[in-house]
Write a protein that holds these residues in place. Structure first.
Motif, PDB file in Angstrom:
ATOM      1  N   UNK A  47       0.787  -1.231   0.000  1.00 34.46           N
ATOM      2  CA  UNK A  47       0.000   0.000   0.000  1.00 34.46           C
ATOM      3  C   UNK A  47       0.812   1.270   0.000  1.00 34.46           C
ATOM      4  N   UNK A  48       1.953   1.301  -0.712  1.00 33.44           N
ATOM      5  CA  UNK A  48       2.808   2.486  -0.733  1.00 33.44           C
ATOM      6  C   UNK A  48       2.603   3.332  -1.984  1.00 33.44           C
ATOM      7  N   UNK A  49       1.662   2.949  -2.843  1.00 35.50           N
ATOM      8  CA  UNK A  49       1.534   3.640  -4.118  1.00 35.50           C
ATOM      9  C   UNK A  49       0.850   4.978  -4.059  1.00 35.50           C
ATOM     10  N   UNK A  50       0.061   5.217  -3.024  1.00 34.49           N
ATOM     11  CA  UNK A  50      -0.615   6.508  -2.888  1.00 34.49           C
ATOM     12  C   UNK A  50      -0.064   7.241  -1.665  1.00 34.49           C
ATOM     13  N   UNK A  84       6.072   6.254  -9.769  1.00 36.79           N
ATOM     14  CA  UNK A  84       5.788   5.064  -8.962  1.00 36.79           C
ATOM     15  C   UNK A  84       4.809   5.326  -7.826  1.00 36.79           C
ATOM     16  N   UNK A  85       4.425   6.578  -7.623  1.00 38.04           N
ATOM     17  CA  UNK A  85       3.436   6.933  -6.610  1.00 38.04           C
ATOM     18  C   UNK A  85       2.435   7.905  -7.226  1.00 38.04           C
ATOM     19  N   UNK A  86       1.327   8.135  -6.511  1.00 36.16           N
ATOM     20  CA  UNK A  86       0.449   9.249  -6.850  1.00 36.16           C
ATOM     21  C   UNK A  86       0.186  10.021  -5.581  1.00 36.16           C
ATOM     22  N   UNK A  87       0.407  11.326  -5.633  1.00 34.74           N
ATOM     23  CA  UNK A  87       0.257  12.175  -4.460  1.00 34.74           C
ATOM     24  C   UNK A  87      -1.080  12.901  -4.494  1.00 34.74           C
ATOM     25  N   UNK A 146       3.773   0.356  -9.596  1.00 33.77           N
ATOM     26  CA  UNK A 146       4.049   0.533  -8.170  1.00 33.77           C
ATOM     27  C   UNK A 146       3.032   1.457  -7.500  1.00 33.77           C
ATOM     28  N   UNK A 147       2.377   2.318  -8.297  1.00 34.95           N
ATOM     29  CA  UNK A 147       1.361   3.217  -7.740  1.00 34.95           C
ATOM     30  C   UNK A 147       0.062   2.483  -7.446  1.00 34.95           C
TER      31      UNK A 147
END
Length: 469
Positions: free
Chosen positions: A174-177, A319-322, A343-344
């Motif tokens: 659960x690190x994608x957001x 790799x993420x979404x902020x 990864x997101x």
């Protein structure tokens, strides 16, 4: 590829914001009423003419058909708006609950329940959309990485199967957001930046130009400084992707894990912040941010940080979404078959950012086994192709991006600075001030400008921050 291959959505599940859908439905309802009024008028006209003994066959059938189509479309749009709104409310409730606001979470879920009572079919539609959303990356990655069949011999290595396992683990981690308020805490490694080029340029006018300005080669950060007619200064920073494995490399795999796992202020983040400071950005200044891959994660965390006012965030292969909040226009460009974008974990279900923010995605042509190579779907050149598709798109959300560039284009001067960066401290070598390769000169201005403030050694050493003064 044709722009039809590109999916532009307001969020992971939400394709179009609910207000737009409901407004369109209301217009269609009005059109349906107008068609009914036209049918009635045609009927009256037919009766009047017939009373005079004249045969008249008005197109009442066409008016009836148009009215029925308008009502059906209005119903479908309302149903989709209900589905999207439930998704938005559920997402907002989860965020409120994570923030410890149980009352707000309960209120949001209550509103979602009211919609579902009025439109029970929305829950089934939402479930179908959620399954598609969660599964699209897995499906695309299987297609991208599954080994081709070899007659008479099973494949000893099925990368597609590994991708299924990997994406499942990503969902569990659960690190994608990254939620609003998240910051890269703790002390980062000291970094040293060196200004390796400066010159003059113009504001970008397309996403393709944004891609072309992302540093490659030895450079790690590019900063553009805009002087507006009012005298106000604004900035735009471009952050590079993973650049190497060396222990002194700021954009190495260690920085990747620091960013993704939130373990501290990654060296690539520190270097980008130091470059901004060296270019003259001060806390509270307006800074637009763009980045690719690891640089996209850096850009996302700069947008979440309190240091600068960030009105626009553009990411490629992030790799993420902020969740950058309502003051930042967020443009996220992803490839469904890109393992880094995966990864997101699909990002946020509902839209994030200012009105007009969007996520644009597609599957790239070919596979890892048919000429693209193992990371072809993640290459910057591939994202450049997708950027070009967006540049020619008629989607109205791109108009909001173009308006931001038009505002920057009013600048009376646009200076550009590019930087190398390494981990550690020490004296940097003064390399002078070469003109930035490929930077178009402002008409009437030749050569590279002089440094606007005293600096020694051509670089800045930094721990948590850097002071250009």
């Amino acid at each position: 590829m044709a722009s039809d291959d590109l999916d532009i959505r307001s969020g992971g599940i939400v394709a179009v914001d609910t207000e737009t859908l409901r407004a369109a439905a209301a217009r269609l309802v009005a059109e349906g009423v107008a068609c009914e009024e036209l049918r009635a008028s045609l009927d009256r006209a037919r009766r009047l003419v017939s009373a005079e003994g004249v045969w008249f066959a008005p197109p009442t059938g066409a008016a009836i058909d148009a009215g029925e189509r308008s009502r059906r479309l209005a119903h479908d749009l309302q149903a989709m708006a209900n589905t999207y709104e439930v998704a938005e409310l559920a997402s907002a409730a989860a965020i409120a609950e994570a923030a410890g606001d149980a009352d707000l979470a309960a209120s949001l879920r209550g509103r979602a329940a009211e919609i579902l009572v009025a439109d029970p079919a929305a829950i089934a539609k939402l479930a179908a959309l959620a399954v598609h959303w969660r599964g699209q990356n897995v499906t695309a990655l299987i297609g991208q990485y599954s080994a081709p069949g070899i007659p008479g011999a099973p494949s000893p290595f099925d990368a597609g199967g590994l991708m299924v396992v990997a994406t499942t683990l990503i969902s569990i981690i659960g690190r994608g957001t990254v939620e609003q308020g998240a910051r890269l805490g703790g002390a980062g490694d000291p970094v040293r930046i060196a200004r390796r080029g400066e010159g003059r340029t113009t504001a970008p006018t397309s996403l393709t130009q944004v891609v072309d300005r992302i540093p490659q080669g030895e450079n790690r950060v590019r900063v553009e400084r805009y002087t507006l007619p009012s005298g106000e200064r604004q900035f735009m920073v471009y952050a590079t992707g993973t650049a190497g494995l060396g222990v002194r490399e700021v954009a190495n795999w260690r920085a990747n894990t620091d960013l993704y796992l939130g373990r501290g202020r990654a060296a690539s983040f520190e270097a980008t912040m130091a470059a901004l400071a060296d270019a003259g950005a001060r806390p509270g200044d307006t800074v637009n941010v763009a980045g690719y891959s690891q640089g996209a994660a850096v850009a996302s965390f700069i947008a979440l940080d309190d240091t600068y006012d960030v009105p626009m965030l553009i990411t490629f292969g992030d790799p993420v979404q902020a969740d950058v909040g309502a003051d930042t226009l967020s443009v996220a460009v992803r490839h469904n078959d890109d393992p880094v974008s995966a990864l997101a974990d699909g990002g946020f279900a509902a839209g994030v950012g200012a009105e007009g923010s969007f996520v644009a995605s597609r599957e790239t042509p070919g596979t890892a086994w048919t000429g693209q190579g193992p990371i072809g779907s993640h290459l910057l050149d591939t994202y450049r192709e997708t950027a070009g598709m967006l540049d020619t798109s008629s989607d109205p959300r791109m108009d909001g991006v173009r308006e931001r560039w038009q505002a920057l284009a009013q600048a009376t001067s646009v200076e550009v600075f590019v930087y190398e960066a390494t981990r550690g401290t020490g004296e940097s070598v003064d390399v002078g001030a070469p003109t930035v390769p490929g930077a178009p000169a402002v008409p009437g201005v030749g050569g590279a400008p002089a440094a606007p403030w005293p600096r020694s050694g051509g670089g800045v050493s930094s721990g948590a921050s850097a002071d250009a003064g």
